[in-house]
Design a protein around this motif. Structure first.
Motif, PDB file in Angstrom:
ATOM      1  N   LEU A  30      70.629 -42.680  -9.945  1.00 16.54           N
ATOM      2  CA  LEU A  30      71.988 -42.219 -10.244  1.00 16.54           C
ATOM      3  C   LEU A  30      72.488 -41.397  -9.061  1.00 16.54           C
ATOM      4  N   PRO A  31      73.777 -41.529  -8.712  1.00 15.53           N
ATOM      5  CA  PRO A  31      74.309 -40.736  -7.604  1.00 15.53           C
ATOM      6  C   PRO A  31      74.103 -39.243  -7.866  1.00 15.53           C
ATOM      7  N   VAL A  51      79.216 -46.129  -6.396  1.00 16.71           N
ATOM      8  CA  VAL A  51      78.332 -45.351  -7.263  1.00 16.71           C
ATOM      9  C   VAL A  51      77.693 -46.195  -8.358  1.00 16.71           C
ATOM     10  N   SER A  52      78.030 -47.480  -8.423  1.00 17.14           N
ATOM     11  CA  SER A  52      77.426 -48.321  -9.450  1.00 17.14           C
ATOM     12  C   SER A  52      77.187 -49.706  -8.861  1.00 17.14           C
ATOM     13  N   PRO A  53      76.081 -50.351  -9.233  1.00 14.78           N
ATOM     14  CA  PRO A  53      75.811 -51.690  -8.692  1.00 14.78           C
ATOM     15  C   PRO A  53      76.876 -52.715  -9.077  1.00 14.78           C
ATOM     16  N   ARG A  54      77.630 -52.437 -10.156  1.00 18.48           N
ATOM     17  CA  ARG A  54      78.703 -53.350 -10.569  1.00 18.48           C
ATOM     18  C   ARG A  54      79.745 -53.545  -9.472  1.00 18.48           C
ATOM     19  N   LEU A  94      73.796 -56.213  -9.992  1.00 18.81           N
ATOM     20  CA  LEU A  94      74.832 -56.532  -9.009  1.00 18.81           C
ATOM     21  C   LEU A  94      75.455 -57.879  -9.377  1.00 18.81           C
ATOM     22  N   PHE A 105      74.410 -49.690 -16.905  1.00 14.23           N
ATOM     23  CA  PHE A 105      73.855 -49.101 -15.685  1.00 14.23           C
ATOM     24  C   PHE A 105      73.482 -47.645 -15.947  1.00 14.23           C
ATOM     25  N   LEU A 106      72.192 -47.362 -15.939  1.00 13.36           N
ATOM     26  CA  LEU A 106      71.723 -45.992 -16.128  1.00 13.36           C
ATOM     27  C   LEU A 106      70.867 -45.594 -14.929  1.00 13.36           C
ATOM     28  N   GLY A 107      71.222 -46.089 -13.768  1.00  8.07           N
ATOM     29  CA  GLY A 107      70.494 -45.716 -12.560  1.00  8.07           C
ATOM     30  C   GLY A 107      69.071 -46.245 -12.544  1.00  8.07           C
ATOM     31  N   GLY A 108      68.826 -47.379 -13.158  1.00 11.69           N
ATOM     32  CA  GLY A 108      67.469 -47.928 -13.181  1.00 11.69           C
ATOM     33  C   GLY A 108      66.740 -47.583 -14.466  1.00 11.69           C
ATOM     34  N   PHE A 160      71.856 -58.631 -16.417  1.00 11.22           N
ATOM     35  CA  PHE A 160      73.093 -58.241 -15.731  1.00 11.22           C
ATOM     36  C   PHE A 160      73.938 -57.307 -16.576  1.00 11.22           C
ATOM     37  N   PHE A 188      75.464 -50.438  -2.612  1.00 14.59           N
ATOM     38  CA  PHE A 188      74.796 -49.492  -3.509  1.00 14.59           C
ATOM     39  C   PHE A 188      73.447 -49.153  -2.894  1.00 14.59           C
TER      40      PHE A 188
END
Lengths: 346, 115
Positions: A180-181, A42-45, A71, B39-42, B35, A18
């Protein structure tokens, strides 16, 4: 024995990465985009390695800390920067630092070490607390009183408001970005959503700092390179991964007009222009027109500065979230990416 | 002998499952707040997403379910079709024709528009 074999296998797989772009990186780092040893997610997951590229002063640093903790373990962080003395948020304090033009080797090595258990997974940097205390408080442990009171699971309940469709349903205020991407560097959207429809939007550019840059565009072909990087990002956003890799490969150096024309042909055939038709109209031009303009190799380089953030925010209201992202991505918003071209041409 | 072996392996299996569950439960207790944030891009979400929103596929779904149920009538029809011949064919033609009028009506009313 069996576990060791699985670990060795995992270590040889493409590294899910990521990328968080900070200041001084311009658009999608093409060095990471086309390498078969990496897989940009596209996501840290879905990632094992977080590559933080560029500068992260102030609020950008807070955002990178948040993404870092999202992550799953085992996770590792790599700080790719041209300025090692710059601001260093908590997430990057123990990160390996790369200053070369090409960080891929370091990413692969980090992933291998993580998989084989040679280094420990990164610890979380944020406090392990809910956003608000709620456990054990209130009648039902929801942190307050009454039906709508309290903060169950640490967050307040959504409240209703009128929406585009003439209904009064729940509003979801969110802060989106800057990683975000498809988002330009440092762009943050304060949005109120109902379902996936944007009800209110405010755009903000976070402080990107100043100093040496990571992206070195060829001065003669800066505009063309920038367009191709933009195209790579847009194609990735549209799910056209193979075309995105092709664009990223061309964007490395001054591209030959013939190969650019071939790429333009493929993009036109992909159906992307039709999908973007009628989206994000500003000054009579939609996202499709902006895409087609970028595809034309004979178009004059040097882009007009994009519209102001306020105008873009106005257009976002009433759009589906997917259209809103396409609208944002289709401009050269006045953040770091426009600056990259200006520097290359100066 | 066999029953003793079976009971022993069942007991061993239960203990193993209990150990794994306990470990998972303990791991799930710590380090998870940052964790499991969305996830909203930060960015962050100010409320949680237990919200009521407009299910815009709703009319489309209703129409789909209704017409799917109509298709049930085609199963008995298919059984008698060979005996009855053209009569059954014409009957089903009339039935499907009426249904198609329903689709045209739903279309005119905007049931298939995504908004």
């Amino acid at each position: 024995m069996a576990v060791a074999a699985v670990r060795r296998l995992a270590a040889t797989a493409p590294v899910p990465v990521f990328v968080a772009r900070g200041g001084g990186t311009g658009l999608l780092p093409v060095e990471l985009a086309f390498d078969a040893r990496l897989r940009l997610v596209v996501s840290p997951r879905h990632a094992t390695v977080l590559v933080a590229a560029g500068r992260f002063p102030g609020p950008l640093g807070v955002a990178v800390d948040r993404v870092h903790d999202q992550l799953p373990a085992p996770r590792g962080t790599l700080w790719w920067t041209a300025d090692v003395d710059g601001d260093r948020p908590a997430a990057l304090r123990d990160a390996s630092v790369v200053t070369d033009a090409d960080p891929v080797g370091s990413v692969v090595a980090l992933h291998r070490d993580l998989c084989l258990g040679r280094i420990r997974s990164d610890a979380a940097v944020l406090a392990d607390d809910p956003p608000n205390r709620f456990e054990g408080r209130g009648d039902h442990g929801q942190g307050g009183e009454g039906m709508m009171g309290g903060v169950p699971w640490g967050r307040p309940m959504a409240m209703t408001g009128d929406d585009r469709d003439g209904l009064a349903l729940d509003r979801l205020p969110v802060v989106l970005g800057p990683f975000l991407p498809g988002f330009p560097n440092g762009l943050r959207v304060h949005a109120v959503l109902q379902g996936d429809v944007v009800q209110e939007a405010k755009l903000e550019v976070l402080d990107l700092g100043s100093g040496p840059r990571l992206d070195r565009l060829d001065p003669a072909a800066g505009g063309a390179q920038h367009d191709l990087r933009w195209l790579a990002e847009a194609l990735r956003l549209a799910g056209l991964g193979a075309l995105a890799v092709r664009a990223a490969r061309l964007a490395r150096a001054a591209p030959a007009p013939a190969s650019r024309a071939a790429l333009a042909r493929l993009v036109r055939r992909s159906g992307l222009p039709a999908a973007w038709s009628g989206v994000g109209v500003i000054d009579g031009e939609d996202a499709r027109a902006r895409l087609v303009r970028r595809l034309d190799p004979s178009a004059p380089e040097g882009r007009s500065p994009g519209p102001s953030l306020e105008r873009v925010a106005e257009v976002l209201v009433g759009q589906d979230w997917s259209d809103a992202v396409v609208t944002i991505c289709s401009f050269d918003l006045p953040t770091d990416r426009a600056e990259a071209v200006i520097e290359a041409q100066a | 002998m066999l029953s003793v072996l079976a009971s022993a392996s069942a007991a061993f299996g239960s203990v193993l499952v209990a150990v794994f569950l306990a470990r998972g439960w303990r791991a799930g207790k710590k380090g998870l707040w940052p964790f499991r944030a969305p996830f909203l891009g930060g960015g962050i979400s100010e409320t949680h997403a237990w919200s009521r929103f407009h299910a815009r596929y709703y009319p489309m779904t209703l129409v789909f379910v209704a017409f799917e149920m109509e298709m049930m009538f085609m199963y008995p029809w298919a059984v008698v079709f060979v005996e009855e011949g053209m009569t059954a064919f014409a009957d089903m033609g009339v039935f499907l024709g009426l249904l198609s009028l329903g689709i045209l009506y739903a279309w005119r009313e905007g049931a298939f528009r995504w908004q």
